[in-house]
Design an enzyme around this catalytic site. Structure first.
Site, PDB file in Angstrom:
ATOM      1  N   GLY A 259       0.795  -1.213   0.000  1.00 44.84           N
ATOM      2  CA  GLY A 259       0.000   0.000   0.000  1.00 44.84           C
ATOM      3  C   GLY A 259       0.828   1.264   0.000  1.00 44.84           C
TER       4      GLY A 259
ATOM      5  N   ASP B 234      -1.185  -5.285  -6.041  1.00 42.05           N
ATOM      6  CA  ASP B 234      -2.252  -4.365  -6.430  1.00 42.05           C
ATOM      7  C   ASP B 234      -1.750  -2.927  -6.357  1.00 42.05           C
ATOM      8  OD1 ASP B 234      -2.062  -4.450  -3.626  1.00 42.05           O
ATOM      9  OD2 ASP B 234      -4.190  -4.050  -3.335  1.00 42.05           O
TER      10      ASP B 234
END
Length: 492
Positions: A161, A192
């Site tokens: 993140g 991601d």
């Protein structure tokens, strides 16, 4: 600078040529010990001080403030940052946004333990996890398309993140303390936060290698690899922040001109390349990465290429290939196959499609047993152990199952931040080092030039930017050989 992949070379046996420049190898760790997943257990709390905002003249600073948790990102933090960015976007007094972290990390990742615990409560908990990813990706997309200069201090641990909060910015500053990784496949997930976009656009097959292995890149090598655009000593960051605050842009100064001024300002604080930091990959290992992980290879072909490399290569490469094969074999087969498909598809996605597709993939993983199992085994159960994946071999994961992660309609609604909402390549790539594809194009277009002439060209066009000489020399050493007529050289 994140690089668009060059044309894929067809599979062929590796040829090991003696190189005049000695390099060092940093072996891949097969044992998983990623700090991005440390100290993250428990539910996220709505701490009013988990993000600190400050203003100094034209600079607006975001400081992630959970140092004991390595500034791991949760919904509370994202819910504070996103509206503040929207507010500053409208302010004529806000000239530059600076992102930094308290303690020894910028941000070590998302609070995955809390998500896994939520997922075990059933569909409602899984939906809360999906909603968290929707919020996180909206924040990352806002940064990727933000119409004002954004400078990320990647000082310390920057993983998962934390990468999403920084890697899409026009300015990404690495220091001697920077540790980069995308460790998601270790917990039955996928890379991601926009990794579908930035990893396939790195030089050669490095992005694919980093995605499947979770390998860490440290210090100046984060800059030389193109993940960061600049490299500074960490002690310079407070002075740089103060200097950025002094910049005063008139209303008639365009966005690109502002970026140019900020770029020159950051360059004022560079002090030269460190002499004690070995390259992350030796020349032969770097060649092996491009061979084994090339775009035409599926996972079976990657593993076969690693096996072949282990059997036929010099000792340092044999060691690397064996460790890499062992590492990939420890991962969730579903995660590996979905990740590989994600990267192949992501090379064609624009920046908006990237986050919309990733939300669909993340939503599927919130319903998949491997995510809960991976997080539980690594973080929740004591002592930590080896996950028991739902599938034990790559053959058990069918193509139809992989395709199901990409089958749903794109529904994630993204914020409207500006005109560059659907670019297919970073519009600010010029702030970093030259791409390997740029070097290749120049060499092929000027075959009679010698190495020094090529280096001088890029040093000149990059206005003497630190690291350009080292980057171009490494690429020429690895990708070229003397021409038959002994004048200039040819691209391998």
């Amino acid at each position: 600078m994140l690089l668009r992949p060059s044309c894929t070379r067809t599979a062929q046996p590796l040829s090991w040529i003696s190189r005049s420049r000695p390099t060092a190898i940093m072996p891949l760790r097969a044992r998983i010990n990623n700090p991005s997943f440390a100290d993250m257990a428990g539910k996220p709390e709505d701490d009013p001080n988990d993000v600190l905002f400050s203003s100094q003249y034209g600079v607006r600073t975001i400081e992630l403030n959970r140092p004991k948790k390595l500034n791991s990102l949760n919904g509370s933090m994202a819910n504070k940052i996103l509206p503040r960015l929207k507010e500053w976007q409208k302010s004529q007094l806000a000239n530059v946004i600076v992102l930094k972290g308290a303690g020894r990390a910028l941000c070590a990742g998302g609070d995955v333990a809390a998500l896994a615990i939520d997922n075990q409560t059933g569909p409602e908990g899984q939906q809360r996890s999906k909603d968290y990813f929707a919020l996180e990706y909206k924040l990352d997309y806002t940064i990727a398309t933000y119409p004002k200069p954004y400078v990320a201090f990647m000082d310390g641990i920057t993983m998962g993140g934390g990468v999403g909060l920084s890697v899409h910015a026009p300015f990404r500053i690495a220091t001697e303390k920077t540790v980069f990784a995308m460790p998601e496949t270790t917990i039955g997930f996928f890379p991601d936060v926009g990794a579908s976009f930035f990893l396939p656009r790195m030089d050669g097959a490095v992005g694919t290698y980093l995605a499947l292995t979770s390998e860490q890149v440290k210090g100046v090598n984060v800059f030389l690899s193109g993940i960061a655009t600049h490299y500074l000593d960490s002690s310079s960051l407070p002075d740089l922040e103060a200097r950025l605050a002094e910049l005063n842009f008139g209303d008639d100064v365009s966005y690109n001109n502002r970026l140019s001024i900020i770029n020159d300002t950051i360059e004022e604080f560079t002090t030269g390349m460190p002499h004690d930091a070995p390259p992350h990959f030796s020349t032969n290992v770097r060649i092996a990465i491009d061979y084994c992980f090339q775009e035409v290879h599926n996972i079976d072909q990657i593993m076969e290429a690693l096996q072949q490399t282990e059997e036929t290569s010099p000792p340092e490469v044999q060691k690397w290939a064996a460790k890499t094969r062992e590492t990939i074999a420890q991962r969730s087969p579903t995660s590996i196959k979905v990740t590989l498909s994600q990267l192949r598809r992501g090379a064609q996605w624009n920046i908006a499609q990237t986050f919309q597709n990733e939300h669909n993939i993340a939503s599927k993983f919130m319903e998949h047993p491997d995510f809960v199992e991976g997080v539980s085994a690594r973080l929740i159960r004591k002592p930590a152990g080896k996950p028991q994946w739902s599938k034990t071999t790559f053959d058990e994961v069918s193509e139809s199952e992989v395709n199901s992660f990409f089958a749903d309609e794109l529904k994630l609604e993204l914020p409207n931040t500006g005109d560059d909402s659907s670019y297919t390549d970073y519009p600010h790539a010029w702030t970093g080092l030259p791409r390997e594809a740029e070097i290749e194009a120049f060499v092929k277009g000027n075959p009679r030039n010698n190495a020094e002439a090529v280096v001088d060209y890029f040093v000149r066009t990059k206005r003497g930017k630190m690291g350009v000489r080292e980057k171009v020399e490494e690429v020429l050493n690895r990708r070229t050989s003397p021409a038959d007529n002994k004048r200039g050289f040819s691209w391998n």
